[in-house]
Design a protein around this motif. Structure first.
Motif, PDB file in Angstrom:
ATOM      1  N   THR A  34       2.398   2.048   4.527  1.00 31.04           N
ATOM      2  CA  THR A  34       1.473   1.527   5.286  1.00 31.04           C
ATOM      3  C   THR A  34       1.700   1.737   6.620  1.00 31.04           C
ATOM      4  N   ILE A  36       1.248   0.745  10.612  1.00 35.37           N
ATOM      5  CA  ILE A  36       0.442  -0.264  11.406  1.00 35.37           C
ATOM      6  C   ILE A  36       0.279   0.565  12.800  1.00 35.37           C
ATOM      7  N   LYS A  44       2.132  -4.611  17.378  1.00 36.33           N
ATOM      8  CA  LYS A  44       2.611  -4.084  16.327  1.00 36.33           C
ATOM      9  C   LYS A  44       4.094  -4.174  16.299  1.00 36.33           C
ATOM     10  N   ILE A 188       6.888   0.573   5.666  1.00 36.03           N
ATOM     11  CA  ILE A 188       5.987   0.202   6.689  1.00 36.03           C
ATOM     12  C   ILE A 188       6.463   0.939   8.037  1.00 36.03           C
ATOM     13  N   VAL A 190       5.288   1.519  12.272  1.00 38.89           N
ATOM     14  CA  VAL A 190       4.487   1.654  13.444  1.00 38.89           C
ATOM     15  C   VAL A 190       4.224   3.005  13.991  1.00 38.89           C
ATOM     16  N   THR A 204      -3.389   1.417   6.018  1.00 38.09           N
ATOM     17  CA  THR A 204      -3.282   1.386   7.359  1.00 38.09           C
ATOM     18  C   THR A 204      -3.556  -0.207   7.579  1.00 38.09           C
ATOM     19  N   LEU A 205      -2.836  -0.756   8.735  1.00 37.86           N
ATOM     20  CA  LEU A 205      -2.994  -2.073   9.194  1.00 37.86           C
ATOM     21  C   LEU A 205      -3.301  -1.781  10.618  1.00 37.86           C
ATOM     22  N   LEU A 207      -4.233  -3.257  14.189  1.00 37.11           N
ATOM     23  CA  LEU A 207      -4.115  -4.540  14.566  1.00 37.11           C
ATOM     24  C   LEU A 207      -4.454  -4.496  16.146  1.00 37.11           C
ATOM     25  N   TRP A 214      -7.285  -3.661   7.281  1.00 35.07           N
ATOM     26  CA  TRP A 214      -6.061  -3.587   6.338  1.00 35.07           C
ATOM     27  C   TRP A 214      -6.533  -3.005   5.161  1.00 35.07           C
TER      28      TRP A 214
END
Length: 250
Positions: A34, A36, A44, A188, A190, A204-205, A207, A214
């Protein structure tokens, strides 16, 4: 390798007394890869600091799938790492086995061998005796990835791992990320580069201090969601109080 999700339940975070992440709920599923992403200042890195236990939520809870913080593989932003500490490349990598060695244990032959294998895997074979302060930014990032390889964590957390490094190093390290995913680890990261996210990260998250989306990357990084994230970033009030959810009507 992970057996339970990393769960965020109505998590609200502040950083330097400013609201940073509001009422985030969701989960990183076991074995997921994933990214972020979101605008600058979207919360993030703050979210990762909370995941790593460096920040305590002012509201909500984080469940780390039964793992202690020390069992997570964590790579902070390069700016947070002191590269002038007098340590060799080999010693920096061996720190990845700290939980096995302990404060008074010696480095066993198998750990030293694994450290050499990790350096070879990141393209730094023969660099063992160099000082980390003499390395380029890309070489140093390879060392940090080698340390993560030695740690062999089930969950790996990366904060802007490809910032300010060359394209070849980025490509090589992305291959390691993909390998971790193939091994069933939860990864995970960023990231700021949407092309990287779309090419390598299935989930993908997105934010913008609040959750925009998400899930599968193709469904999250839509133009509608990106426009919404940018609009929210433009309307941020740095002096705002922490938001609270209204009480349910009886």
């Amino acid at each position: 390798m992970s057996v339970a999700p990393i769960q965020f339940d109505n998590v609200t975070l502040t950083y330097d007394r400013h609201p940073a992440v509001h009422h985030l709920s969701g989960a990183f599923e076991p074995g997921s890869l994933t990214a972020i992403t979101g605008p600058n200042g979207a919360g993030k890195s703050t979210l990762l600091k909370a995941l790593m236990g460096e920040l305590t939520p002012v509201e909500g809870q984080i469940s780390r799938c039964g793992l202690s913080v020390r069992e997570l593989g964590y790579l902070p932003q390069a700016a947070e790492i002191d590269r002038q500490f007098p340590i060799t490349v080999a010693d920096a990598v061996i720190l990845g086995a700290w939980r096995q060695i302990g404060p008074f244990g010696g480095v066993k032959r198998d750990i030293a061998k694994r450290a050499q294998q990790a350096l070879a895997a990141v393209g730094l074979e023969g660099f063992e005796r160099r000082a980390v302060g003499a390395l380029s930014a890309g070489q140093f990032q390879r060392v940090l990835f080698a340390r993560l390889l030695l740690q062999d964590a089930r969950v790996i957390v990366l904060d802007e791992p490809f910032t300010a490094i060359d394209a070849r190093t980025t490509r090589d390290l992305l291959e390691i990320v993909v390998r971790w995913h193939g091994e069933g680890r939860t990864v995970i990261a960023v990231l700021h580069d949407f092309d990287q996210v779309r090419a390598y990260f299935p989930n993908t998250l997105l934010l913008a201090r609040e959750l925009i989306g998400w899930g599968p990357t193709a469904h999250t990084l839509t133009e509608t969601n990106l426009v919404r994230a940018r609009a929210m970033a433009e309307s941020w009030d740095e002096s705002a109080h922490i938001c609270t959810r209204p009480e349910a009507v009886q």
